[in-house]
Every structure is written in structure tokens, then in C-alpha cells.
Design an enzyme around this catalytic site. Structure first.
Site, PDB file in Angstrom:
ATOM      1  N   ASP A  48       0.701  -1.006  -0.817  1.00 60.60           N
ATOM      2  CA  ASP A  48       0.376   0.089  -0.479  1.00 60.60           C
ATOM      3  C   ASP A  48       0.944   1.185  -0.016  1.00 60.60           C
ATOM      4  O   ASP A  48       0.297   2.369   0.068  1.00 60.60           O
ATOM      5  CB  ASP A  48      -0.805   0.332   1.157  1.00 60.60           C
ATOM      6  CG  ASP A  48      -0.169  -0.176   2.158  1.00 60.60           C
ATOM      7  OD1 ASP A  48       1.112  -0.025   2.097  1.00 60.60           O
ATOM      8  OD2 ASP A  48      -1.018   0.084   3.555  1.00 60.60           O
ATOM      9  N   GLU A  84      11.843  -3.487  11.656  1.00 61.10           N
ATOM     10  CA  GLU A  84      13.240  -3.342  10.976  1.00 61.10           C
ATOM     11  C   GLU A  84      15.002  -3.758  11.493  1.00 61.10           C
ATOM     12  O   GLU A  84      15.357  -4.248  10.798  1.00 61.10           O
ATOM     13  CB  GLU A  84      13.184  -1.836  10.268  1.00 61.10           C
ATOM     14  CG  GLU A  84      11.665  -1.461   9.724  1.00 61.10           C
ATOM     15  CD  GLU A  84      10.459  -1.575   9.788  1.00 61.10           C
ATOM     16  OE1 GLU A  84      10.817  -1.308  11.463  1.00 61.10           O
ATOM     17  OE2 GLU A  84       9.755  -1.215   9.512  1.00 61.10           O
TER      18      GLU A  84
HETATM   19  C1  UGA Z   1       3.671  -0.591   8.814  1.00 61.90           C
HETATM   20  C2  UGA Z   1       5.373  -1.151   8.279  1.00 61.90           C
HETATM   21  O1  UGA Z   1       5.096   0.123   6.988  1.00 61.90           O
HETATM   22  C3  UGA Z   1       5.300  -2.287   8.199  1.00 61.90           C
HETATM   23  O2  UGA Z   1       6.717  -2.411   6.608  1.00 61.90           O
HETATM   24  C4  UGA Z   1       5.593  -3.504   9.122  1.00 61.90           C
HETATM   25  O3  UGA Z   1       5.943  -4.657   8.643  1.00 61.90           O
HETATM   26  C5  UGA Z   1       4.607  -3.099   9.648  1.00 61.90           C
HETATM   27  O4  UGA Z   1       4.351  -1.745  10.339  1.00 61.90           O
HETATM   28  C6  UGA Z   1       4.221  -3.503  11.480  1.00 61.90           C
HETATM   29  O5  UGA Z   1       5.012  -2.799  12.327  1.00 61.90           O
HETATM   30  O6  UGA Z   1       5.154  -4.258  11.901  1.00 61.90           O
HETATM   31  P1  UGA Z   1       1.162  -0.591   7.962  1.00 61.90           P
HETATM   32  O7  UGA Z   1       1.474  -0.111   6.540  1.00 61.90           O
HETATM   33  O8  UGA Z   1       1.104  -0.253   9.142  1.00 61.90           O
HETATM   34  O9  UGA Z   1       2.761  -1.245   7.987  1.00 61.90           O
HETATM   35  O10 UGA Z   1       0.877  -1.646   7.701  1.00 61.90           O
HETATM   36  P2  UGA Z   1       0.223  -2.952   6.733  1.00 61.90           P
HETATM   37  O11 UGA Z   1       0.444  -1.931   5.086  1.00 61.90           O
HETATM   38  O12 UGA Z   1      -1.543  -2.670   7.076  1.00 61.90           O
HETATM   39  O13 UGA Z   1       1.098  -4.180   6.678  1.00 61.90           O
HETATM   40  C7  UGA Z   1       2.340  -4.241   6.040  1.00 61.90           C
HETATM   41  C8  UGA Z   1       1.772  -5.686   4.990  1.00 61.90           C
HETATM   42  O14 UGA Z   1       1.972  -7.167   5.166  1.00 61.90           O
HETATM   43  C9  UGA Z   1       1.089  -5.239   3.664  1.00 61.90           C
HETATM   44  O15 UGA Z   1       1.819  -5.145   2.656  1.00 61.90           O
HETATM   45  C10 UGA Z   1       0.046  -5.848   4.203  1.00 61.90           C
HETATM   46  O16 UGA Z   1      -0.372  -6.110   2.772  1.00 61.90           O
HETATM   47  C11 UGA Z   1       0.751  -7.344   4.486  1.00 61.90           C
HETATM   48  N1  UGA Z   1      -0.070  -7.550   5.695  1.00 61.90           N
HETATM   49  C12 UGA Z   1      -0.963  -7.161   6.107  1.00 61.90           C
HETATM   50  C13 UGA Z   1      -0.238  -9.273   5.692  1.00 61.90           C
HETATM   51  O17 UGA Z   1       0.431  -9.879   4.814  1.00 61.90           O
HETATM   52  N2  UGA Z   1      -2.015  -9.763   7.104  1.00 61.90           N
HETATM   53  C14 UGA Z   1      -1.964  -8.867   7.108  1.00 61.90           C
HETATM   54  O18 UGA Z   1      -2.962  -9.422   8.327  1.00 61.90           O
HETATM   55  C15 UGA Z   1      -1.692  -7.408   7.792  1.00 61.90           C
HETATM   56 MN    MN Z   2       1.405  -0.032   5.041  1.00 60.98          MN
END
Ligand code: UGA
Ligand code: MN
Length: 304
Positions: A162, A249
Site C-alpha cells: 500500500d 526493521e
Molecule cells: C507498517 C510498516 O510499513 C510495515 O513494513 C511493518 O511491517 C508494519 O508497520 C509493522 O508494524 O510490523 P502498516 O502500513 O502499518 O505497516 O501495515 P500494513 O500496510 O497494513 O501491513 C504491512 C504489510 O503486511 C502489507 O504489505 C500488508 O499487505 C501485509 N499484511 C498486513 C499481511 O500480509 N497480513 C496482514 O494480516 C496484515
Molecule cells: Mn502499509
């Protein structure tokens, strides 16, 4: 006489042909002038791939965790369209689910990109934020790098589905990461921008608001690691990262054995205003009017 009558009969036809030819000639000249008067149209499209960094044979391995959410398909379309502009790239997409999703596979298939699409449902105890999927991608890279690379030279980058990426992030920054590269990320950690602190071309710390005491205070979008260092280590994303106050990270980078001195910063020139090449955008769930009857997607494919 015969000759004369032949000429008389055909002269009007010849005049028509000449006029028609002239007409097309004028149109062609006009088209040419229009095109040359507005050269930025084609030049803009060609620019990223004509940079010298793109001439390198080095592959960029992009790792994207993804899961079923209402905005996932539009997010993935945007990311696919960006990556399609980058040469020598292998996209590893890891579905957080029990199986791959046909619509995502079709999207990947249509890109002409080299890709691997696999499914690994988050295992018990792991945060549901892509940690387990990135771990599975690291394992895949370590066991199967020779299947996805032409040459043993690559950089690994974790690109969430995203965010918003400038093509130059890949062609100018990531492609040139020999060890550990870092750069600014927009709209992240409660700040408009987070960026490395650079003194004499060396990173001395990080300009961040959230959790500034992390050794590597950088968002997932703000760094990439050369494949050599991934292959020389078995570090993965665990179930927790206390050193990162919950953010994964710094644990990964530290566990790989890298230090601040290993960082090469990109795009930090203090003498001029810099472009942000990656933005930590978050697609918020759209408001869908709730009714008693089931959602009608009018025959179109949607995920909800
Ligand atoms: C933020 C950071 O940008 C991430 O790189 C980090 O892993 C995450 O926080 C963290 O705290 O661990 P954020 O934008 O808050 O991420 O979260 P999402 O964009 O909803 O999720 C990160 C990635 O994991 C996305 O590519 C999403 O598709 C994936 N994801 C999320 C899953 O594969 N499964 C889930 O249940 C939720
Ligand atoms: Mn995100």
C-alpha cells in the site's frame, strides 16, 4: 493525337493526386512539428530506464506481503504498474492466506514481470503485519535464489502493497545498494518525513519522531540489503522485536550483522531540496453503505 487525348483525359486526375499528396504531406509535417514541440511526453516515459544504473545486470528482488482487504487489488495494480517500469526485477508476492488468489495471480501474469507468488498463512504467535510472509520470502530466496536470478548479484527490498513508490527509488537507489542502503520515507512514524542523518556521506543516526533510540530507526520502505548479506545469514523476522519497540526493521538488520558504518545513504544532498522516493501511504477502508441484503458487486470481482 492519341497521346494528346490520353493526357487530356488524365490531367484532372493527376492534379487531384498532387493535391491529395500535398494534403498528406502538410499533415505529416504538422504531426512532426507537434511531436517535436512537446518532447517531454516521450522523454518522461523513457527517462527512468535510460539511467546508467539500469544498465547494470543486478537484479532487484522485491518482497511484498499481501492479504485480502477491500483495497488490496487497487493497491497491487498501482504497485504492479510502478514495477513494470523497472528492468531486471523479480517480484516475490506472499499471500497471507491458505492459498493464492486467482485475481492476484492474473494481475501478476499480465505484468510481464518475472515473479513468484506463494501463500503462507501467518503462523500462530506472529504479528499479522507481513512478518511471517517476509520470513518465508527470505527462506525462499536462500533456498532458491538460483531459480530466480540470472547472475548471483541482487538487492532485496521489502515493498509493502500500500505504499507509493517513485520508479527512481528502484533505478537510482535500490539497484546501487552494495551492502545496506537507506533513504527518506514520507508520511511515516508520525512525521511528514523520516530520513537518515548524514555527515560527510556517512549515516550518524536517524531523524525520526517515533522510537528514536532504535539502532536502525528506519521503516521497512526505507532500506534495502544486498543479497550477499542475506545469503550469509539466517536472520528472519521473528515473532517480536523488543529492540525495535515492536517494529521489526532494526532486529532484521542487526541480526544480519550489519552496522551503521555499513550504510550507504541515498538522496541526502543538503545543498538542494530532495525528492522523497517512497511514501508510507495507507489506504483507509472506504465507507461502503451497509444494507441488510448481501453486497452486490454487479458481476465484478471485488475482495471484501
Ligand atoms: C507498517 C510498516 O510499513 C510495515 O513494513 C511493518 O511491517 C508494519 O508497520 C509493522 O508494524 O510490523 P502498516 O502500513 O502499518 O505497516 O501495515 P500494513 O500496510 O497494513 O501491513 C504491512 C504489510 O503486511 C502489507 O504489505 C500488508 O499487505 C501485509 N499484511 C498486513 C499481511 O500480509 N497480513 C496482514 O494480516 C496484515
Ligand atoms: Mn502499509
Amino acid at each position: 493525337m492519341i497521346k494528346l487525348s490520353w493526357n487530356l483525359r488524365h490531367r484532372p486526375y493527376n492534379a487531384q493526386a498532387i493535391l491529395l499528396g500535398l494534403f498528406f504531406f502538410i499533415i505529416l509535417v504538422k504531426l512532426y512539428l507537434d511531436l517535436t514541440a512537446n518532447p517531454s511526453f516521450t522523454r518522461k516515459i523513457m527517462e527512468p530506464s535510460s539511467k546508467n544504473s539500469d544498465a547494470s545486470n543486478r537484479t532487484i528482488i522485491v518482497v511484498t506481503p499481501t492479504y485480502k482487504r477491500i483495497t488490496r487489488l487497487p493497491d497491487m495494480i498501482r504497485l504492479a504498474n510502478t514495477l513494470a517500469h523497472v528492468k531486471n526485477l523479480h517480484w516475490i508476492v506472499v499471500e497471507d492466506g491458505y492459498g493464492i488468489v486467482p485475481a492476484v495471480r492474473e494481475l501478476l501474469e499480465k505484468t510481464n514481470l518475472s515473479y513468484t507468488y506463494m501463500a503462507h498463512k501467518t503462523a500462530k504467535g506472529y504479528p499479522t503485519r507481513g512478518w511471517y510472509q517476509r520470513t518465508m520470502a527470505l527462506r525462499y530466496i536462500r533456498s532458491s535464489w538460483s531459480k530466480i536470478l540470472r547472475e548471483h548479484d541482487a538487492v532485496v527490498y521489502f515493498a509493502d502493497d500500500d505504499n507509493a513508490y517513485d520508479v527512481r527509488l528502484f533505478t537510482d537507489y535500490i539497484r546501487n545498494v552494495n551492502t545496506l542502503g537507506v533513504w527518506a520515507v514520507g508520511l511515516v512514524g508520525g512525521a511528514i518525513v523520516e530520513a537518515p542523518k548524514v555527515v560527510n556521506h556517512k549515516v550518524t543516526g536517524f531523524n525520526v519522531r517515533w522510537s528514536p533510540n532504535r539502532r536502525f530507526a528506519v521503516d521497512m520502505a526505507g532500506f534495502a540489503i544486498n543479497l550477499k548479506y542475506i545469503l550469509n545469514s539466517d536472520a528472519v523476522f521473528g515473532k517480536d522485536c523488543k529492540r525495535g519497540e515492536g517494529a521489526p526493521e532494526t532486529c532484521l538488520i542487526e541480526d544480519i550483522g550489519l552496522d551503521l558504518e555499513d550504510i550507504k545513504p541515498f538522496g541526502y544532498d543538503a545543498t538542494k531540496v530532495q525528492d522523497i522516493m517512497v511514501w508510507h501511504t495507507k489506504t483507509s477502508p472506504p465507507e461502503i453503505e451497509q444494507r441488510d441484503e448481501p453486497i452486490d458487486s454487479l458481476g465484478y470481482f471485488v475482495e471484501y
